[in-house]
Scaffold this motif. Structure first.
Motif, short mmCIF file in Angstrom:
data_model
loop_
_atom_site.label_atom_id
_atom_site.label_comp_id
_atom_site.label_asym_id
_atom_site.label_seq_id
_atom_site.Cartn_x
_atom_site.Cartn_y
_atom_site.Cartn_z
N ILE A 12 0.83 -1.21 0.00
CA ILE A 12 0.00 0.00 0.00
C ILE A 12 0.86 1.25 0.00
CG2 ILE A 12 -0.29 0.07 2.52
CD1 ILE A 12 -2.93 1.01 -0.14
N GLU A 13 2.04 1.17 0.63
CA GLU A 13 2.93 2.32 0.68
C GLU A 13 3.56 2.59 -0.69
OE1 GLU A 13 4.00 1.55 5.39
OE2 GLU A 13 5.44 0.95 3.85
N ASN A 15 2.05 1.70 -3.51
CA ASN A 15 0.90 2.04 -4.34
C ASN A 15 0.47 3.50 -4.19
OD1 ASN A 15 -0.89 0.86 -6.27
ND2 ASN A 15 -2.54 1.11 -4.79
N THR A 16 0.75 4.10 -3.06
CA THR A 16 0.31 5.48 -2.82
C THR A 16 1.43 6.51 -2.97
OG1 THR A 16 0.58 5.18 -0.43
CG2 THR A 16 -1.63 4.80 -1.34
N ARG A 32 2.68 3.26 7.13
CA ARG A 32 1.40 3.00 7.79
C ARG A 32 1.66 2.25 9.10
NH1 ARG A 32 1.10 4.77 3.09
NH2 ARG A 32 -0.83 5.05 1.97
N GLN A 87 -5.80 0.75 -7.79
CA GLN A 87 -6.37 0.25 -6.54
C GLN A 87 -5.44 -0.81 -5.96
OE1 GLN A 87 -9.27 1.44 -5.06
NE2 GLN A 87 -9.03 2.98 -6.66
N LYS A 88 -5.39 -0.91 -4.64
CA LYS A 88 -4.52 -1.90 -4.00
C LYS A 88 -4.91 -3.31 -4.42
CE LYS A 88 -1.50 -3.56 -0.99
NZ LYS A 88 -1.59 -4.99 -1.08
#
Length: 171
Positions: A12-13, A15-16, A32, A87-88
Motif C-alpha cells: 500500500i505504501e 501504491n500510494t 502505515r 487500486q490496492k
C-alpha cells in the motif's frame, strides 16, 4: 518491486507514492501502522524504477487525454491503463499474475514465489541499517529481520576428568 525492496515499503505504501514523495535526496516513505517515515536515498535502481513508472504514467495520461494534476501530491506514481490511481486490490492481482508468469517462464519455481510484502522483509534483512523499515521498537524490527546471526562459540576450555565426573553427578 525495486521500490518496495529498496525503500522497505508495504504494498500500500508503494501504491500510494506520489511526485510529492520524490525528494532531491531520495524517496519519502509514507509509512502505515504507526511506523516512522524516512527518506531512502536514491541509487541507480530506484531512480530508474521511479523514472520508468513516471514515463508509464505520462503515457497513460497522454493516451487517455487526461489532464496532469497540478499538485505533486495528486500525481500518483502507479496508475492503471486509464491513468487513474491503481487500486490496492488491482496491484495484488497484478502481483499474482506476475508470480504465475515467472513460474511459467521458469524464472522461479513454485516454491520460490514471494509476496510484495515479502520484499519489505528482504529489504530490512539485507540492510545494514535495521531501523530503515521505520519500526519504532527493536521488537518490531526483529519480526522483519530474517538474517541468521553468526555468533562466536562458547569460550574454549579444556575438559578434564573432573568435569566428566560433575556431569555424572548431575551438576
Amino acid at each position: 518491486m525495486e521500490l518496495a525492496y529498496a525503500c522497505r515499503l508495504r504494498g500500500i505504501e508503494v501504491n500510494t507514492l506520489t511526485d510529492a514523495d520524490a525528494y532531491p535526496e531520495g524517496i519519502l516513505s509514507n509509512r502505515r501502522k504507526g511506523s516512522l517515515d524516512n527518506v531512502t536515498k536514491w541509487n541507480k535502481a530506484t531512480r530508474a524504477a521511479w523514472d520508468e513508472l513516471a514515463a508509464l504514467r505520462a503515457a497513460a495520461f497522454l493516451r487517455k487525454k487526461r489532464p496532469i494534476p497540478m499538485r505533486a501530491s495528486q500525481r500518483f506514481l502507479i496508475v492503471n491503463q486509464s491513468g487513474t490511481p491503481l487500486q490496492k486490490s488491482s496491484l495484488d492481482s497484478a502481483w499474482q499474475r506476475l508470480m504465475d508468469a515467472a513460474v511459467e517462464a521458469k524464472v522461479i519455481t513454485d516454491d520460490q514465489r514471494f509476496t510484495l510484502h515479502g520484499l519489505k522483509h528482504r529489504g530490512i534483512t539485507d540492510s545494514t541499517d535495521k531501523a530503515s523499515g521505520g519500526h519504532k521498537s527493536p521488537q518490531m524490527r526483529q519480526r522483519y529481520d530474517h538474517e541468521v546471526p553468526i555468533v562466536e562459540p562458547a569460550a574454549e576450555r579444556e575438559f578434564s576428568r573432573e568435569f566428566s565426573r560433575d556431569k555424572k553427578k548431575g551438576t
